[in-house]
Design a protein around this motif. Sequence first.
Motif, mmCIF file in Angstrom:
data_model
loop_
_atom_site.group_PDB
_atom_site.id
_atom_site.type_symbol
_atom_site.label_atom_id
_atom_site.label_comp_id
_atom_site.label_asym_id
_atom_site.label_seq_id
_atom_site.Cartn_x
_atom_site.Cartn_y
_atom_site.Cartn_z
ATOM 1 N N ALA A 11 0.831 -1.213 0.000
ATOM 2 C CA ALA A 11 0.000 0.000 0.000
ATOM 3 C C ALA A 11 0.862 1.258 0.000
ATOM 4 C CB ALA A 11 -0.924 -0.010 1.206
ATOM 5 N N LYS A 12 0.462 2.235 -0.793
ATOM 6 C CA LYS A 12 1.227 3.479 -0.885
ATOM 7 C C LYS A 12 0.969 4.408 0.294
ATOM 8 C CE LYS A 12 1.507 3.389 -5.938
ATOM 9 N NZ LYS A 12 1.213 4.117 -7.197
ATOM 10 N N ASN A 13 -0.111 4.162 1.025
ATOM 11 C CA ASN A 13 -0.366 4.966 2.222
ATOM 12 C C ASN A 13 -0.628 4.030 3.402
ATOM 13 O OD1 ASN A 13 -3.291 4.344 2.486
ATOM 14 N ND2 ASN A 13 -3.482 5.540 0.598
ATOM 15 N N ASP A 14 -0.767 4.616 4.562
ATOM 16 C CA ASP A 14 -0.897 3.807 5.789
ATOM 17 C C ASP A 14 -2.308 3.798 6.363
ATOM 18 O OD1 ASP A 14 -1.087 6.412 6.703
ATOM 19 O OD2 ASP A 14 0.234 6.108 8.427
ATOM 20 N N VAL A 15 -3.302 4.210 5.571
ATOM 21 C CA VAL A 15 -4.659 4.319 6.095
ATOM 22 C C VAL A 15 -5.166 2.985 6.630
ATOM 23 C CG1 VAL A 15 -7.070 4.827 5.545
ATOM 24 C CG2 VAL A 15 -5.253 6.285 4.656
ATOM 25 N N ALA A 16 -4.985 1.920 5.868
ATOM 26 C CA ALA A 16 -5.520 0.614 6.279
ATOM 27 C C ALA A 16 -4.838 0.090 7.528
ATOM 28 C CB ALA A 16 -5.382 -0.390 5.141
ATOM 29 N N VAL A 17 -3.521 0.149 7.573
ATOM 30 C CA VAL A 17 -2.804 -0.396 8.722
ATOM 31 C C VAL A 17 -3.044 0.459 9.966
ATOM 32 C CG1 VAL A 17 -0.641 0.741 8.068
ATOM 33 C CG2 VAL A 17 -0.586 -1.205 9.610
ATOM 34 N N PHE A 18 -3.035 1.776 9.810
ATOM 35 C CA PHE A 18 -3.280 2.654 10.962
ATOM 36 C C PHE A 18 -4.682 2.420 11.515
ATOM 37 C CE2 PHE A 18 -4.682 6.475 13.121
ATOM 38 C CZ PHE A 18 -3.580 6.825 13.890
ATOM 39 N N THR A 19 -5.656 2.319 10.624
ATOM 40 C CA THR A 19 -7.036 2.103 11.056
ATOM 41 C C THR A 19 -7.202 0.770 11.761
ATOM 42 O OG1 THR A 19 -7.866 3.461 9.218
ATOM 43 C CG2 THR A 19 -9.427 1.939 10.267
ATOM 44 N N SER A 20 -6.628 -0.280 11.195
ATOM 45 C CA SER A 20 -6.760 -1.604 11.813
ATOM 46 C C SER A 20 -6.134 -1.641 13.199
ATOM 47 C CB SER A 20 -6.115 -2.671 10.925
ATOM 48 O OG SER A 20 -6.192 -3.945 11.534
ATOM 49 N N ILE A 21 -4.944 -1.106 13.335
ATOM 50 C CA ILE A 21 -4.255 -1.155 14.629
ATOM 51 C C ILE A 21 -4.987 -0.312 15.667
ATOM 52 C CG2 ILE A 21 -2.129 -0.623 15.868
ATOM 53 C CD1 ILE A 21 -1.954 -3.074 14.012
ATOM 54 N N THR A 22 -5.437 0.868 15.294
ATOM 55 C CA THR A 22 -6.114 1.712 16.281
ATOM 56 C C THR A 22 -7.508 1.183 16.623
ATOM 57 O OG1 THR A 22 -6.736 3.237 14.478
ATOM 58 C CG2 THR A 22 -4.823 3.830 15.824
ATOM 59 N N ARG A 23 -8.174 0.548 15.673
ATOM 60 C CA ARG A 23 -9.453 -0.106 15.997
ATOM 61 C C ARG A 23 -9.225 -1.237 16.993
ATOM 62 N NH1 ARG A 23 -12.030 -1.120 10.075
ATOM 63 N NH2 ARG A 23 -13.000 0.924 9.728
ATOM 64 N N THR A 24 -8.224 -2.052 16.699
ATOM 65 C CA THR A 24 -7.921 -3.156 17.608
ATOM 66 C C THR A 24 -7.532 -2.616 18.971
ATOM 67 O OG1 THR A 24 -7.208 -4.519 15.744
ATOM 68 C CG2 THR A 24 -6.480 -5.207 17.926
ATOM 69 N N TRP A 25 -6.829 -1.508 18.982
ATOM 70 C CA TRP A 25 -6.438 -0.883 20.246
ATOM 71 C C TRP A 25 -7.671 -0.490 21.065
ATOM 72 C CZ3 TRP A 25 -1.984 -0.737 22.777
ATOM 73 C CH2 TRP A 25 -1.931 0.053 23.928
ATOM 74 N N GLY A 26 -8.747 -0.135 20.389
ATOM 75 C CA GLY A 26 -9.984 0.168 21.112
ATOM 76 C C GLY A 26 -10.417 -0.993 21.976
ATOM 77 N N GLY A 27 -10.147 -2.220 21.512
ATOM 78 C CA GLY A 27 -10.439 -3.403 22.312
ATOM 79 C C GLY A 27 -9.548 -3.508 23.529
ATOM 80 N N VAL A 28 -8.332 -2.979 23.427
ATOM 81 C CA VAL A 28 -7.435 -2.926 24.590
ATOM 82 C C VAL A 28 -8.049 -1.998 25.642
ATOM 83 C CG1 VAL A 28 -5.172 -2.181 25.420
ATOM 84 C CG2 VAL A 28 -5.358 -3.395 23.236
ATOM 85 N N VAL A 29 -8.535 -0.857 25.183
ATOM 86 C CA VAL A 29 -9.127 0.120 26.098
ATOM 87 C C VAL A 29 -10.357 -0.465 26.792
ATOM 88 C CG1 VAL A 29 -10.216 2.383 26.289
ATOM 89 C CG2 VAL A 29 -8.264 2.064 24.755
ATOM 90 N N THR A 30 -11.263 -1.049 26.017
ATOM 91 C CA THR A 30 -12.467 -1.607 26.638
ATOM 92 C C THR A 30 -12.140 -2.797 27.531
ATOM 93 O OG1 THR A 30 -12.933 -3.028 24.722
ATOM 94 C CG2 THR A 30 -13.934 -0.831 24.737
#
Length: 242
Positions: free
Chosen positions: A125-144
């Motif tokens: 991928a030429k940008n990081d939108v997908a990886v950044f979104t996936s990691i931060t979404r998963t991180w939401g599960g860490v928070v909850t």
Amino acid sequence: MIIRLSAGAALGLALLSAPALAEPVKGAPELTHNALYKAAKLPKVACKLNKGTSSASTKKYITTLVGCLNKAWKPAIKGFVPVKVVFKDADDRESCSTGMEVSGSFSEICATQLRVRVAGDWIKAKNDVAVFTSITRTWGGVVTGQTGIGEAWWALENGASEPVMNEQNRRYYLQIDCFVGVSAKSVGRQVKDWKPVVKVPEFWKNRFQGKTANRLYWLAQGYKSGKPGACNTWTASSSKVA
């Protein structure tokens, strides 16, 4: 990935009575009045992210981002336990949370670890939108998970009507979206348009994410405030979590 289903849905029964009206959650203080909501604005964390187009650079990007998220959220969560990234082998496509075989890249929480499979889609991928979104979404599960929100959500009455339980599930996943916004603000990410983030699919079919307009609303709420307290979807009106 966890989904709560009503007893009727789980048994495949038809709902013969009129659907119950959904409403803000009551009697669950871990959801509606969690101590997390009183936390201060997350600190600004210097997070230099450069994905590159190699497996090594993509993994370095992910490790750096998770390190930044550990620093950002530590002051907000009492008894915070830092999360470690574990990269799956290239030929390991199985999701621990769903049992599915996933062909592309994905991230998920497995026990206390954030496990990631890095494949060609993220690498090339030429940008990081997908990886950044996936990691931060998963991180939401860490928070909850570390604040008791996830456990309290799971403990909500499973015998409720399907409309009520569907709304409760949307409240949970819209809160995850809001936490993505908070995380992005803390690590210094510049976001003017959240639509590309909303378009990044989950690796599993999540039908509880809510309307696009509401997803954009909660992402923006978290980002503008930078505070976890902006993400209390559990007391929001039903229209905001449709």
